[in-house]
Design a protein around this motif. Sequence first.
Motif, PDB file in Angstrom:
ATOM      1  N   LEU A 659       0.835  -1.190   0.000  1.00  0.00           N
ATOM      2  CA  LEU A 659       0.000   0.000   0.000  1.00  0.00           C
ATOM      3  C   LEU A 659       0.876   1.249   0.000  1.00  0.00           C
ATOM      4  O   LEU A 659       2.000   1.237   0.521  1.00  0.00           O
ATOM      5  N   PRO A 660       0.378   2.352  -0.570  1.00  0.00           N
ATOM      6  CA  PRO A 660       1.159   3.591  -0.547  1.00  0.00           C
ATOM      7  C   PRO A 660       1.256   4.169   0.860  1.00  0.00           C
ATOM      8  O   PRO A 660       0.351   3.987   1.683  1.00  0.00           O
ATOM      9  N   PHE A 697       4.897   6.136  -2.993  1.00  0.00           N
ATOM     10  CA  PHE A 697       4.037   7.309  -2.954  1.00  0.00           C
ATOM     11  C   PHE A 697       2.689   7.041  -3.626  1.00  0.00           C
ATOM     12  O   PHE A 697       1.705   7.692  -3.309  1.00  0.00           O
ATOM     13  N   PHE A 698       2.666   6.082  -4.561  1.00  0.00           N
ATOM     14  CA  PHE A 698       1.453   5.838  -5.336  1.00  0.00           C
ATOM     15  C   PHE A 698       1.125   4.354  -5.363  1.00  0.00           C
ATOM     16  O   PHE A 698       1.880   3.527  -4.846  1.00  0.00           O
ATOM     17  N   ARG A 706       9.561   6.335  -5.013  1.00  0.00           N
ATOM     18  CA  ARG A 706       9.669   5.493  -3.822  1.00  0.00           C
ATOM     19  C   ARG A 706      10.545   6.233  -2.825  1.00  0.00           C
ATOM     20  O   ARG A 706      11.753   6.421  -3.049  1.00  0.00           O
ATOM     21  N   GLY A 707       9.928   6.677  -1.740  1.00  0.00           N
ATOM     22  CA  GLY A 707      10.642   7.468  -0.759  1.00  0.00           C
ATOM     23  C   GLY A 707      11.678   6.650  -0.017  1.00  0.00           C
ATOM     24  O   GLY A 707      11.417   5.522   0.416  1.00  0.00           O
ATOM     25  N   THR A 736      19.918  16.242  12.683  1.00  0.00           N
ATOM     26  CA  THR A 736      20.900  15.866  11.667  1.00  0.00           C
ATOM     27  C   THR A 736      20.625  16.549  10.338  1.00  0.00           C
ATOM     28  O   THR A 736      21.356  16.336   9.364  1.00  0.00           O
ATOM     29  N   ASP A 737      19.576  17.368  10.288  1.00  0.00           N
ATOM     30  CA  ASP A 737      19.187  18.100   9.073  1.00  0.00           C
ATOM     31  C   ASP A 737      18.994  17.153   7.892  1.00  0.00           C
ATOM     32  O   ASP A 737      19.411  17.417   6.762  1.00  0.00           O
ATOM     33  N   THR A 738      18.333  16.028   8.157  1.00  0.00           N
ATOM     34  CA  THR A 738      18.029  15.051   7.113  1.00  0.00           C
ATOM     35  C   THR A 738      17.060  15.648   6.105  1.00  0.00           C
ATOM     36  O   THR A 738      16.070  16.282   6.476  1.00  0.00           O
ATOM     37  N   THR A 739      17.325  15.452   4.828  1.00  0.00           N
ATOM     38  CA  THR A 739      16.421  15.885   3.762  1.00  0.00           C
ATOM     39  C   THR A 739      15.897  14.646   3.047  1.00  0.00           C
ATOM     40  O   THR A 739      16.675  13.826   2.555  1.00  0.00           O
ATOM     41  N   ARG A 740      14.573  14.530   2.998  1.00  0.00           N
ATOM     42  CA  ARG A 740      13.941  13.405   2.338  1.00  0.00           C
ATOM     43  C   ARG A 740      12.754  13.891   1.506  1.00  0.00           C
ATOM     44  O   ARG A 740      12.007  14.776   1.921  1.00  0.00           O
ATOM     45  N   ILE A 741      12.598  13.278   0.336  1.00  0.00           N
ATOM     46  CA  ILE A 741      11.382  13.477  -0.448  1.00  0.00           C
ATOM     47  C   ILE A 741      10.291  12.632   0.198  1.00  0.00           C
ATOM     48  O   ILE A 741      10.459  11.428   0.382  1.00  0.00           O
ATOM     49  N   VAL A 742       9.183  13.257   0.584  1.00  0.00           N
ATOM     50  CA  VAL A 742       8.140  12.547   1.322  1.00  0.00           C
ATOM     51  C   VAL A 742       6.846  12.384   0.522  1.00  0.00           C
ATOM     52  O   VAL A 742       5.893  11.781   0.997  1.00  0.00           O
ATOM     53  N   GLY A 743       6.795  12.942  -0.685  1.00  0.00           N
ATOM     54  CA  GLY A 743       5.618  12.802  -1.526  1.00  0.00           C
ATOM     55  C   GLY A 743       5.895  13.357  -2.900  1.00  0.00           C
ATOM     56  O   GLY A 743       6.888  14.067  -3.122  1.00  0.00           O
TER      57      GLY A 743
END
Length: 768
Positions: A659-660, A697-698, A706-707, A736-743
């Motif tokens: 599931l997304p 994400f979908f 895919r995050g 830690t100033d983590t950067t992630r694409i979340v959507g």
Amino acid sequence: MSHLPVPSRRALAWRPLALAIALVLSAAAFAQDAPEPATASQDADPANQAATLDAVEVTAQRRVENVQDVPVSISTVNGVQLEALASGGADIRFLSGRVPSLNIESSYGRAFPRFYIRGLGNTDFDLNASQPVSLVYDEVVQESPLLKGFPAFDLERIEVLRGPQGTLFGRNTPAGVVKFESVKPSQEFGGYAKVGYGTDNMWNVEGAVGGPLTDRWSARASVLYQRRDDWVDNTYPGPNDGFEGFDESAARVQFLYEGDAFEGLFNLHRRNMNGTARLFRANIIEPGSNDLADGFDRDKVSNDGVNFSDLETWGGSARLRWDLGRVSLYSITGYETVESLNRGDIDGGYGAVFLPDSGPGLIPFASESADGMPDHRQVSQEFRLESEEWGRFDWQAGLFWYDEDIAIDNFNYDSLAPGNPQAGRAVQQQRNKTWAVFASGDFDVTDAFKLRGGVRYTQDEKDFSASVLESAPFGAPVAGPYTVYTDVDDVSWDFSGVYALNDDVNLYARVAKAFRAPSIQGRLLFAVAGAPNGGVSTADSEEVISYEAGIKADLWDRRARIGFNVFRYDVSDQQIIAVGGGANIATLLNADKTIGQGFELDAQAYLTDNLLVTLGSSYNDTEIDDPGLAVPGCGGGCTVTDPETAPGSGLYVIDGNQLPQAPEWVHNLTARWGMPVGDDGEFFVYTDWAYRSEVNFFLYESIEFRGKSSLEGGLRIGYSWGYGDYEVALFGRNITDTTRIVGGIDFNNLTGFINEPRTIGVEFTAKF
């Protein structure tokens, strides 16, 4: 050459679950005679006694009970955790990953959180979307997604109930319930004031004061104010210079009357929020991977669209109780209303490929839209009878009624014309009426064994209408109204048993069934001409049956506590939504079947008298089981890994996909160490960490959308004095100033949105 057989994904998934079942059984054996930790000898002085965990009281079954006695997988968030997690002006999404199996995300920013428990949720971004996770604030269901983001402040506790809760709670609970309980008025005067300041001119100010008005009446008023400057610069000379700032306020006032045989709690609350909507960023994903694109700068974008988010909600409730002797009668009346408008640059960039200048990266065509809710009203009423100490048998039964009336505006704008004029409008109206009758009881078979069960009959009807009033360039012509009417009924139930191995260890098992009424989606502006019913889509009811077994134990003379369970659920006709894609519309669908299974762990322990550690962990394996179900793939740029129904069809089979927004693994850890200073002071350090594994994400699976797995941490270092009445602390969120694409947005290009940046600040609290 011979090859070893490759085990199926389903076979692999059973290995963690089988291990979890074995752990339940071994934990039960261990808990019966677990040794006490070695400690120094203690004398009679209370100051020298070993630190122990307080009993946690919850209302998961609508009664006040010790959490260890409730046959449901429950996590709670206490005041110490809330102080840390909510630092830095965080909205309700700060709970994501902070308890097992819970994920929260949003494509609207602060305005519209979407909740997922055990992988079950809803990625639908329409303003009338229904979710399988119910949010209950002070015993009143918050059905509209715009209501679910009411800030968390001056709270007594937060409870997260996992698994179907369709018997005792009134709306859409097949995945679970998130419950918020505000601090109530009392006859004792008291309150607090808190002020925090941090990165990007962030302010977080809140406080509460309450006490007696007469010997029968008491009151409590609570307020919150949060703001932050824009921290993202717009390098394009567009309508907005910057993004991601906000200004938010909320208030709540409560009055409590305590009579001899009657009690009434009255609540008024309000929220105002304005700022920028979710910031979409064009082409931030590197093609062929899920990495951030070369040259990505989280502090800069280039957008030519208008961006803002305005939201105003207010409501009230009356919670009444009459003591009738052997039974008590409860009445809960709730009223909520919302007005909102969110506008954003959906293509995430500027210009278009057919113009001399556009970017960043490929912008096939400009897209700018807004969704608003100019009119909304929700009224709910519950009457409930509850037995009062009937011996071995106790029960409760009641009636529930719900009425919601909403209007939705969908706008399209021309980003390429001067002033970004309106270029399309559609409207939706929906009336939803529900009533239910329910009963629940528990019976002490023996002193050690208790059975519980409940049943609920629900009737739900929706009357929906949608029209295109002004056609968009790529949309359907002016037409309508398109109407849909649904009328369904269903029976939810649950049955459980709790067995006490001894005074400290309980085993439990539970089976439960719940349902979600049909959903209707009508985003007509982007529907193709001639689409059936103008592009309005409907998903039929979904039903969930869940099986769960676990152990809850207090260990080492209450110095440690553990809750562990395994579960499996089957969803029939799960409501899902195919969002965007090459078809550039959102369509509701039903998956024939979805399977989920896994385990959850909640643990906390005083490792020393000054060090308290908590650990949460969950494994969720979800799978769509529908060989004939196919959805459109992305509109451009991504690499879909699912099989296509036919070459060039643009439709991809999603059978077997997870599931997304459903990570397999969620872990969270907190640790608080305190050192006494003087007679009334303490120096302390508190840290918290949350991990989630990869997510889709979908509905379809692709390399780009895919995050990546994510790990975020927080830190709080402070000093309190006056026996805890005063505190000053330094704090950091996402340290830690983590950067992630979340959507992502998948109909145009590789557009995505990211997580919150690091925030550092200082906070002062005074209690009185």
